[in-house]
Structures are given as structure tokens and as C-alpha cells.
Design a protein around this motif. Structure first.
Motif, short mmCIF file in Angstrom:
data_model
loop_
_atom_site.label_atom_id
_atom_site.label_comp_id
_atom_site.label_asym_id
_atom_site.label_seq_id
_atom_site.Cartn_x
_atom_site.Cartn_y
_atom_site.Cartn_z
N ASN A 75 0.52 -13.01 2.88
CA ASN A 75 1.58 -12.12 3.30
C ASN A 75 1.32 -10.66 2.94
N ALA A 76 0.09 -10.36 2.46
CA ALA A 76 -0.23 -9.00 2.06
C ALA A 76 -1.01 -8.31 3.17
N ALA A 77 -0.32 -7.46 3.91
CA ALA A 77 -0.98 -6.72 4.98
C ALA A 77 -2.05 -5.81 4.38
N GLY A 78 -3.19 -5.75 5.05
CA GLY A 78 -4.29 -4.93 4.58
C GLY A 78 -5.13 -5.57 3.50
N VAL A 79 -4.70 -6.72 3.00
CA VAL A 79 -5.42 -7.42 1.94
C VAL A 79 -5.85 -8.80 2.42
N ASP A 80 -4.89 -9.59 2.89
CA ASP A 80 -5.20 -10.95 3.34
C ASP A 80 -5.89 -10.97 4.70
N PHE A 81 -5.75 -9.90 5.46
CA PHE A 81 -6.38 -9.81 6.77
C PHE A 81 -6.94 -8.41 6.97
N LEU A 82 -8.04 -8.32 7.68
CA LEU A 82 -8.65 -7.03 7.96
C LEU A 82 -7.75 -6.23 8.89
N PRO A 83 -7.34 -5.02 8.52
CA PRO A 83 -6.44 -4.24 9.37
C PRO A 83 -7.07 -3.89 10.71
N ILE A 84 -6.21 -3.74 11.71
CA ILE A 84 -6.69 -3.29 13.02
C ILE A 84 -6.36 -1.82 13.25
N GLY A 85 -5.47 -1.26 12.44
CA GLY A 85 -5.05 0.12 12.60
C GLY A 85 -5.83 1.07 11.71
N ASN A 86 -5.43 2.35 11.72
CA ASN A 86 -6.16 3.37 10.97
C ASN A 86 -5.25 4.16 10.03
N TRP A 87 -4.14 3.53 9.61
CA TRP A 87 -3.17 4.24 8.78
C TRP A 87 -3.47 4.08 7.29
N GLY A 88 -3.72 2.83 6.86
CA GLY A 88 -3.92 2.57 5.44
C GLY A 88 -2.60 2.66 4.68
N GLY A 89 -2.68 2.70 3.36
CA GLY A 89 -1.48 2.87 2.55
C GLY A 89 -0.69 1.62 2.29
N PHE A 90 -1.28 0.46 2.49
CA PHE A 90 -0.53 -0.80 2.34
C PHE A 90 -0.06 -1.04 0.91
N ALA A 91 -0.80 -0.54 -0.05
CA ALA A 91 -0.44 -0.78 -1.45
C ALA A 91 0.44 0.33 -2.02
N GLU A 92 0.76 1.33 -1.23
CA GLU A 92 1.60 2.42 -1.71
C GLU A 92 3.03 1.93 -1.94
N ALA A 93 3.73 2.63 -2.81
CA ALA A 93 5.09 2.23 -3.17
C ALA A 93 6.10 2.71 -2.13
N ASN A 94 7.25 2.01 -2.14
CA ASN A 94 8.44 2.45 -1.42
C ASN A 94 8.21 2.60 0.08
N ALA A 95 8.76 3.66 0.69
CA ALA A 95 8.73 3.80 2.15
C ALA A 95 7.31 3.92 2.69
N HIS A 96 6.41 4.50 1.89
CA HIS A 96 5.03 4.67 2.34
C HIS A 96 4.40 3.31 2.66
N GLY A 97 4.46 2.39 1.70
CA GLY A 97 3.87 1.07 1.91
C GLY A 97 4.58 0.28 2.99
N ARG A 98 5.91 0.39 3.03
CA ARG A 98 6.67 -0.34 4.06
C ARG A 98 6.35 0.18 5.45
N PHE A 99 6.26 1.51 5.59
CA PHE A 99 5.89 2.10 6.88
C PHE A 99 4.50 1.63 7.29
N ALA A 100 3.56 1.64 6.36
CA ALA A 100 2.19 1.22 6.67
C ALA A 100 2.15 -0.22 7.15
N ARG A 101 2.86 -1.09 6.44
CA ARG A 101 2.86 -2.50 6.79
C ARG A 101 3.45 -2.73 8.17
N GLU A 102 4.63 -2.17 8.43
CA GLU A 102 5.30 -2.44 9.69
C GLU A 102 4.61 -1.74 10.86
N GLN A 103 4.00 -0.59 10.61
CA GLN A 103 3.26 0.05 11.68
C GLN A 103 2.07 -0.81 12.09
N GLU A 104 1.39 -1.40 11.12
CA GLU A 104 0.23 -2.24 11.40
C GLU A 104 0.61 -3.52 12.11
#
Length: 284
Positions: A75-104
């Protein structure tokens, strides 16, 4: 042919690939594994030059109950699966990480599926709810069984609709507002009248009718099919759809931020099914 944990890939005819969501016990709720399984299967079909048409279907009683909100399995975006996008920031806290996950996993990957070079057909039966709408809407054509029902109840959860916000494009602005404000389930017949669904067929004939349509499309030249899809999609893009989706996604994230302050979780818990409702202390 590759095997996947959450989907089945069939080849009913040489020019047709049929991808079947295969989590019937979860009503084909889309978890992270299914997201990337679907992406891999779509990629394989696009890269196979003998395939002209791709069908997306669901095993079990329903097409899809939407996003799987239970944090189980990978369930860890950017960790359990290779990302397809170019945003990064999956491990960042708060809105940053949530935005990264949902955008991906919701915004960009759905946009990617919408832009696949080959014609796609959603074969919809039973319920198609919230994130399930995104799966169907990403396809070029939607053929629904006469028992199909469509619903986006996300406003009930304190959020302004699903991440791939194409409701006004699929339903028109006034019906989109009604659909979202009420969270009512609409029948396949009503969806057909609004132009969201191409055809409504008897449930027992759904798969055969979709296969027949795919066969008719596959009889056309591959390059012409690709460029025709490109022409229609780019016409919609020029009308402003990508920018509209992006601004709605930003508002979606604002709803999450508000709910987190208000309820201690990113959605209003009163709108959640009890099976996924969590107390504030356990909220992400």
C-alpha cells in the motif's frame, strides 16, 4: 502471457485483449496492486502490435466498487511499486505526501489509461461506484448491462467527487451537479440517455455483445484507429478538459486537508461504510 495477482488477461481473438478485474470478494475494489497490474496489462496490450482493441471487464457480481480504502497488502505508493509519474515526494509528510500519492495512483495513471493509443471498451455490469467510474470513464466506449448502476457518493464523504473529475464532460454540467449533490445511483438507461453509456444490453448478452463490437472495431486499420482516437481526445483537450481536471484535483486535495483538521482523517467518517471507518486516532 503474464499472470497477475488481481486481474486476468484473456485473448478471445488474436486482435482483442480482454482484461478482467479479479477481486470478486472485494467487489473489484481497486487497491494498489490492481492499479499497477492494470497498468502493466494495458502496457502489454498497447505494445503488442497484433492487438487492436482492449476490453476492460470485472469478475463477480459488480464491475467495481471503487477505490479500496483498506490499507492492506502492498500500500506504499512509490515504494511497493515503481512509479509511473515524475512527481516524487511519496514519503513527505502531510499534504505533500498525500498529493504525491493521489496524483500518481489516481490522477496521472487514469489520464495515462485514457490516452492509450488503442481503442478501449468498458464492459460494465452490476455496480460501478466512485473510483469504478474512473475506470469506465478512462475507456473510449462504455457498454453496460441492463442491471448496471452508476454512483459517485464521494460528496457524502466530504470530498468534491472522485479524483478523475470528468463528470461535467460525461453528464453535462446540470446533471453532473445532480449526480454529485444527491449521491443517487443512476441506471444504465439514464446513463445512456445522457450519453455517458454507448449501449445498454441484456446482462446475459453483455460479454458477447462487447466482443462483437470489439471485433467490428478491430476490422479497421490499426493506424487509422489510433489517429482517430488521438483526434477525438485532442479535440476534448483543446476544449480544456485537462486543465479542468487538474483544478478539480486541487480542490479535491483541499477537501482532504479540511477533513483532516475537522475529523482527524482525510474524509468525513460519517460517509464511510462501517468496514472501512476508522477512529480519528488511527487515521492516516
Amino acid at each position: 502471457m503474464s499472470s497477475f495477482e488481481t486481474i486476468l488477461v484473456e485473448r478471445p481473438e488474436p486482435a482483442i485483449t480482454r482484461i478482467v478485474m479479479n477481486r470478486p470478494d472485494a467487489r473489484n475494489a481497486q487497491n494498489l496492486q490492481m492499479t499497477y497490474d492494470l497498468n502493466a496489462a494495458f502496457d502489454a496490450a498497447v505494445q503488442d502490435d497484433s492487438v487492436k482493441v482492449i476490453i476492460l471487464a470485472g469478475n463477480g457480481p459488480h464491475f467495481s466498487s471503487g477505490h479500496d480504502l483498506r490499507p492492506v497488502g502492498k500500500n506504499a505508493a512509490g515504494v511497493d511499486f515503481l512509479p509511473i509519474g515524475n512527481w516524487g515526494g511519496f514519503a513527505e509528510a502531510n499534504a505533500h505526501g498525500r498529493f504525491a500519492r493521489e496524483q500518481e495512483i489516481y490522477l496521472q495513471i487514469t489520464r495515462r489509461w485514457r490516452n492509450l493509443a488503442k481503442p478501449t471498451i468498458a464492459e460494465v455490469h452490476g455496480k460501478c461506484i466512485a473510483g469504478g467510474l474512473m475506470l469506465a470513464w478512462a475507456c473510449d466506449l462504455i457498454i453496460a448491462s441492463d442491471d448496471a448502476q452508476f454512483c459517485d457518493p464521494v460528496v457524502t464523504m466530504g470530498v468534491c467527487g472522485v479524483e478523475w473529475f470528468v463528470h461535467p464532460w460525461e453528464l453535462g454540467p446540470r446533471k453532473a451537479k445532480e449526480f454529485l449533490f444527491t449521491a443517487d445511483s443512476w441506471s444504465a438507461q439514464e446513463a445512456h440517455q445522457l450519453g455517458m453509456v454507448n449501449q445498454v444490453v441484456p446482462r446475459a448478452e453483455l460479454s458477447s455483445r462487447v466482443l462483437g463490437l470489439a471485433r467490428k472495431i478491430a476490422s479497421k486499420p490499426s493506424f487509422a484507429l489510433k489517429l482517430t482516437k488521438e483526434a477525438v481526445n485532442r479535440s476534448v483537450d483543446v476544449m480544456g478538459q485537462p486543465a479542468a481536471i487538474d483544478q478539480a484535483f486541487a480542490l479535491h486535495q483541499l477537501c482532504h486537508a479540511h477533513n483532516l483538521q475537522e475529523f482527524g482523517m482525510v474524509v468525513d467518517p460519517s460517509g464511510l461504510h462501517p468496514s472501512v471507518r476508522k477512529p480519528p486516532a488511527a487515521a492516516e
